[in-house]
Design a protein around this motif. Structure first.
Motif, PDB file in Angstrom:
ATOM      1  N   TYR A 105       0.829  -1.213   0.000  1.00 57.19           N
ATOM      2  CA  TYR A 105       0.000   0.000   0.000  1.00 57.19           C
ATOM      3  C   TYR A 105       0.860   1.258   0.000  1.00 57.19           C
ATOM      4  CZ  TYR A 105      -2.591   3.819   2.097  1.00 57.19           C
ATOM      5  OH  TYR A 105      -3.108   5.045   2.378  1.00 57.19           O
ATOM      6  N   ASN A 106       1.889   1.287   0.844  1.00 56.69           N
ATOM      7  CA  ASN A 106       2.747   2.473   0.914  1.00 56.69           C
ATOM      8  C   ASN A 106       3.573   2.653  -0.345  1.00 56.69           C
ATOM      9  OD1 ASN A 106       2.711   3.802   3.790  1.00 56.69           O
ATOM     10  ND2 ASN A 106       2.571   1.610   4.136  1.00 56.69           N
ATOM     11  N   ASN A 107       4.001   1.550  -0.967  1.00 57.90           N
ATOM     12  CA  ASN A 107       4.747   1.664  -2.218  1.00 57.90           C
ATOM     13  C   ASN A 107       3.892   2.260  -3.327  1.00 57.90           C
ATOM     14  OD1 ASN A 107       6.918   0.528  -0.932  1.00 57.90           O
ATOM     15  ND2 ASN A 107       6.718  -1.479  -1.875  1.00 57.90           N
ATOM     16  N   PHE A 108       2.650   1.793  -3.451  1.00 60.95           N
ATOM     17  CA  PHE A 108       1.758   2.318  -4.484  1.00 60.95           C
ATOM     18  C   PHE A 108       1.328   3.744  -4.169  1.00 60.95           C
ATOM     19  CE2 PHE A 108       1.027  -2.014  -6.139  1.00 60.95           C
ATOM     20  CZ  PHE A 108       1.100  -1.721  -7.496  1.00 60.95           C
ATOM     21  N   LEU A 109       1.172   4.051  -2.893  1.00 55.59           N
ATOM     22  CA  LEU A 109       0.775   5.407  -2.516  1.00 55.59           C
ATOM     23  C   LEU A 109       1.848   6.416  -2.915  1.00 55.59           C
ATOM     24  CD1 LEU A 109      -1.587   6.825  -1.014  1.00 55.59           C
ATOM     25  CD2 LEU A 109      -0.165   6.734   1.032  1.00 55.59           C
ATOM     26  N   GLY A 110       3.119   6.000  -2.862  1.00 59.68           N
ATOM     27  CA  GLY A 110       4.197   6.900  -3.234  1.00 59.68           C
ATOM     28  C   GLY A 110       4.257   7.195  -4.715  1.00 59.68           C
TER      29      GLY A 110
ATOM     30  N   LEU B 216       1.708   8.177  -6.447  1.00 65.06           N
ATOM     31  CA  LEU B 216       0.775   9.256  -6.721  1.00 65.06           C
ATOM     32  C   LEU B 216       1.480  10.602  -6.617  1.00 65.06           C
ATOM     33  CD1 LEU B 216      -2.315   7.984  -4.695  1.00 65.06           C
ATOM     34  CD2 LEU B 216      -1.886   7.717  -7.139  1.00 65.06           C
ATOM     35  N   PRO B 217       1.068  11.584  -7.411  1.00 62.73           N
ATOM     36  CA  PRO B 217       1.727  12.906  -7.353  1.00 62.73           C
ATOM     37  C   PRO B 217       1.506  13.593  -6.009  1.00 62.73           C
ATOM     38  CG  PRO B 217       0.462  12.648  -9.391  1.00 62.73           C
ATOM     39  CD  PRO B 217       0.081  11.506  -8.504  1.00 62.73           C
ATOM     40  N   TYR B 218       2.557  14.238  -5.524  1.00 59.90           N
ATOM     41  CA  TYR B 218       2.518  15.044  -4.303  1.00 59.90           C
ATOM     42  C   TYR B 218       2.159  14.229  -3.059  1.00 59.90           C
ATOM     43  CZ  TYR B 218       2.371  18.680  -7.843  1.00 59.90           C
ATOM     44  OH  TYR B 218       2.651  19.469  -8.941  1.00 59.90           O
ATOM     45  N   VAL B 219       2.456  12.927  -3.084  1.00 59.43           N
ATOM     46  CA  VAL B 219       2.208  12.075  -1.927  1.00 59.43           C
ATOM     47  C   VAL B 219       3.549  11.590  -1.395  1.00 59.43           C
ATOM     48  CG1 VAL B 219       1.125   9.980  -1.065  1.00 59.43           C
ATOM     49  CG2 VAL B 219      -0.038  11.350  -2.789  1.00 59.43           C
ATOM     50  N   PHE B 220       3.742  11.711  -0.111  1.00 59.64           N
ATOM     51  CA  PHE B 220       4.990  11.337   0.531  1.00 59.64           C
ATOM     52  C   PHE B 220       5.172   9.823   0.494  1.00 59.64           C
ATOM     53  CE2 PHE B 220       7.187  10.188   4.538  1.00 59.64           C
ATOM     54  CZ  PHE B 220       8.409  10.756   4.263  1.00 59.64           C
ATOM     55  N   THR B 221       6.359   9.366   0.079  1.00 57.38           N
ATOM     56  CA  THR B 221       6.653   7.933  -0.005  1.00 57.38           C
ATOM     57  C   THR B 221       7.367   7.513   1.269  1.00 57.38           C
ATOM     58  OG1 THR B 221       6.982   8.239  -2.381  1.00 57.38           O
ATOM     59  CG2 THR B 221       7.625   6.131  -1.453  1.00 57.38           C
ATOM     60  N   SER B 222       6.617   6.980   2.210  1.00 58.27           N
ATOM     61  CA  SER B 222       7.220   6.614   3.502  1.00 58.27           C
ATOM     62  C   SER B 222       8.121   5.395   3.386  1.00 58.27           C
ATOM     63  CB  SER B 222       6.110   6.347   4.526  1.00 58.27           C
ATOM     64  OG  SER B 222       5.240   5.324   4.061  1.00 58.27           O
ATOM     65  N   SER B 223       7.848   4.492   2.438  1.00 61.19           N
ATOM     66  CA  SER B 223       8.660   3.278   2.311  1.00 61.19           C
ATOM     67  C   SER B 223      10.014   3.536   1.671  1.00 61.19           C
ATOM     68  CB  SER B 223       7.901   2.230   1.482  1.00 61.19           C
ATOM     69  OG  SER B 223       7.556   2.738   0.210  1.00 61.19           O
ATOM     70  N   SER B 224      10.291   4.765   1.249  1.00 56.01           N
ATOM     71  CA  SER B 224      11.604   5.101   0.703  1.00 56.01           C
ATOM     72  C   SER B 224      12.538   5.644   1.774  1.00 56.01           C
ATOM     73  CB  SER B 224      11.468   6.132  -0.421  1.00 56.01           C
ATOM     74  OG  SER B 224      10.971   7.358   0.075  1.00 56.01           O
ATOM     75  N   HIS B 225      12.109   5.645   3.023  1.00 55.83           N
ATOM     76  CA  HIS B 225      12.911   6.162   4.123  1.00 55.83           C
ATOM     77  C   HIS B 225      13.353   5.018   5.023  1.00 55.83           C
ATOM     78  CE1 HIS B 225      12.336  10.636   3.854  1.00 55.83           C
ATOM     79  NE2 HIS B 225      11.420  10.202   3.008  1.00 55.83           N
TER      80      HIS B 225
END
Length: 225
Positions: free
Chosen positions: A82-87, A89-98
């Motif tokens: 879910y977090n990977n796909f959410l990232g 989207l435009p202007y959405v913070f990608t938490s799984s990249s941290h």
């Protein structure tokens, strides 16, 4: 230039010094009540089939003493996916990249497995340090190699997920920033087409990396018992 490029992965929006970007991780909780009253759709039936398939696969990797853990690993796969796909989207913070999130997922899991293994299966954990058939002269080296391999496991899980998500997003950002400076419509069309291909590739990477994280966590759990 490089500082501005990587600043897209840093939390920036905040209220009273509280970062709002990490709230994107919790947005999936809004869809949970919807599943209890809405009639099943094709997407929900497809997702149920995916969960059932993952449950059977994780069940084959785990021992009979830890079969209940399949629900945990399916939930872990779902949250990372879910977090990977959410990232994407435009202007959405990608938490799984941290690393703050990926290491928070892998490190407690690894510490729990190590404590459980060394407390409840001490003899098995010692035996696992030396593979069967190892010559006596190589046993000290094998113990050292296996110990280092166990220690770096949470780091490799966290870095693999974060690095793959960052790499794709950086490439999409670099190509997207070159669009306004192009004057040729043909080159701009090629750029848009390449962006679509990269977005498709990133969607596949989002699925693969969440699956790899869950499968490796399952394999590490299966080695303890």
């Amino acid at each position: 230039m490089m500082a501005n490029l990587f600043s897209i992965f840093e939390p920036s929006s905040s209220i009273f010094n509280f970062s709002l970007n990490w709230i994107s991780t919790l947005l999936g909780l809004m869809f949970i009540p919807y599943l209890y009253w809405a009639s099943p759709s094709r997407w929900s039936l497809c997702w149920s089939e995916i969960i059932f398939t993952l449950h059977k696969e994780f069940k084959a990797l785990l021992t009979p003493y830890s079969l209940g853990s399949t629900l945990f690993f399916v939930g872990l796969f779902s949250m990372i996916l879910y977090n990977n796909f959410l990232g994407l989207l435009p202007y959405v913070f990608t938490s799984s990249s941290h690393m703050a999130m990926t290491l928070a997922l892998s490190l407690p899991l690894w510490v729990t497995l190590m404590l459980s293994g060394w407390i409840n299966h001490t003899q098995h954990m010692f035996a696992h340090l030396v593979p069967q058939g190892t010559p006596s002269i190589l046993m000290p080296f094998m113990v050292l190699i296996e110990t280092i391999s166990n220690i770096i496991r949470p780091g490799t899980l966290a870095v693999r997920l974060a690095a793959n998500m960052i790499a794709g997003h950086l490439l999409l950002t670099l190509l997207g920033n070159t669009g306004p400076s192009m004057s040729s419509s043909i080159i701009l069309s090629m750029l848009i087409f390449s962006q679509i291909l990269l977005l498709t590739l990133e969607s596949a990477v989002a699925i693969i990396q969440s699956y790899v994280f869950a499968v490796l966590s399952t394999l590490y759990t299966g080695e303890i018992n």
